[in-house]
Design an enzyme around this catalytic site. Sequence first.
Site, mmCIF file in Angstrom:
data_model
loop_
_atom_site.group_PDB
_atom_site.id
_atom_site.type_symbol
_atom_site.label_atom_id
_atom_site.label_comp_id
_atom_site.label_asym_id
_atom_site.label_seq_id
_atom_site.Cartn_x
_atom_site.Cartn_y
_atom_site.Cartn_z
ATOM 1 N N ASP A 34 -8.817 0.744 -0.555
ATOM 2 C CA ASP A 34 -9.474 -0.548 -0.732
ATOM 3 C C ASP A 34 -9.507 -1.315 0.589
ATOM 4 O O ASP A 34 -10.090 -2.398 0.678
ATOM 5 C CB ASP A 34 -8.832 -1.373 -1.849
ATOM 6 N N SER A 35 -8.925 -0.717 1.625
ATOM 7 C CA SER A 35 -9.070 -1.235 2.988
ATOM 8 C C SER A 35 -10.530 -1.301 3.397
ATOM 9 O O SER A 35 -10.878 -1.977 4.376
ATOM 10 C CB SER A 35 -8.294 -0.356 3.977
ATOM 11 N N ASP A 66 -8.024 4.711 -4.137
ATOM 12 C CA ASP A 66 -7.298 3.489 -4.463
ATOM 13 C C ASP A 66 -7.818 2.876 -5.758
ATOM 14 O O ASP A 66 -9.029 2.874 -6.015
ATOM 15 C CB ASP A 66 -7.482 2.456 -3.342
ATOM 16 N N LYS A 102 -4.277 6.039 -6.458
ATOM 17 C CA LYS A 102 -3.139 5.308 -5.898
ATOM 18 C C LYS A 102 -3.150 3.873 -6.415
ATOM 19 O O LYS A 102 -4.207 3.243 -6.449
ATOM 20 C CB LYS A 102 -3.177 5.286 -4.366
ATOM 21 N N GLU A 120 -0.715 0.060 -6.406
ATOM 22 C CA GLU A 120 0.362 -0.682 -5.760
ATOM 23 C C GLU A 120 1.316 -1.288 -6.779
ATOM 24 O O GLU A 120 0.907 -1.671 -7.874
ATOM 25 C CB GLU A 120 -0.231 -1.808 -4.903
ATOM 26 N N GLU A 122 4.612 1.080 3.017
ATOM 27 C CA GLU A 122 3.879 0.328 4.043
ATOM 28 C C GLU A 122 4.679 -0.882 4.509
ATOM 29 O O GLU A 122 5.216 -1.641 3.700
ATOM 30 C CB GLU A 122 2.524 -0.133 3.501
#
Length: 275
Positions: free
Chosen positions: A44-45, A83, A113, A115, A182
């Site tokens: 999602d960067s 993501d 992925k 978070e 991270e």
Amino acid sequence: MKNTIQTFKNAKYEGKKLSMLTAYDYSIAKIMDECDINGILIGDSLGMVIKGEENTLSVTIDEIIYHTKAVKNGVKNALIVSDMPFLSYHVSIEDAVKNAGRLIKEGGAHAVKLEGGSNVIKQIESIVNAQIPVMGHLGLTPQSVNSFGGFKVQGNTSETARQLIEDAKLIEKAGAFSIVLEGVPTKIAEMVTNSISIPTIGIGAGINCDGQILVYQDMLGMFGDFVPKFVKQYANIGDIMKDSIKNYILEVNTGAFPQEKHSFSINESELEKLY
């Protein structure tokens, strides 16, 4: 060699480091795959490095699917991880499983992925139960940027470090095959890595993780205005691109491009018929 979640799990036991990079399109993914990268993350960067936003929060599940499709077309051997963007797994367990399924079914990802720690264990368990591999993500989780008050190192107190270790164990127990760490102090990342049997993939988490991941625009030096502390620039592609574009503009303006070798011809007899 085809990379799978088993490849990732085996690497930890065999002491082999895992390499990952982000990618968002066919051409970059194809180059990475040809270099034998272990895994590619459609992160999602993209909200920041593709769309130019100040954070990742605006990215939608449809955007991740779009970019996953493009990456999939360029990959033969790398593990493709997509993501799950902000609010795609937070509202309900049903949403989490449905959106994870879309990334696999529509996008072509091999894994997803998400978070978070103890707060997303039920989501991880449900997604894994749906036969979808999950990569966890702890430490500086960009989707929590507003809660953190910015992009700040996490786990730098004994209390928060202890929580990271506990969360990693919970994520492993929930069925995840690996965890991204991270923005975590090196020693703490090492402790997390040694406390679980699944591989850790570090980004700003030191040398002792089982693998590393970077945003490809950062490591190739495409943006010169800001370079995160944890990034090593292996090239200055941004400068090379600028020089090339400037040369192109100059040659167009001066008539140096295109030359005859860049042009197509027509048979003279056919040309004469037009006069």
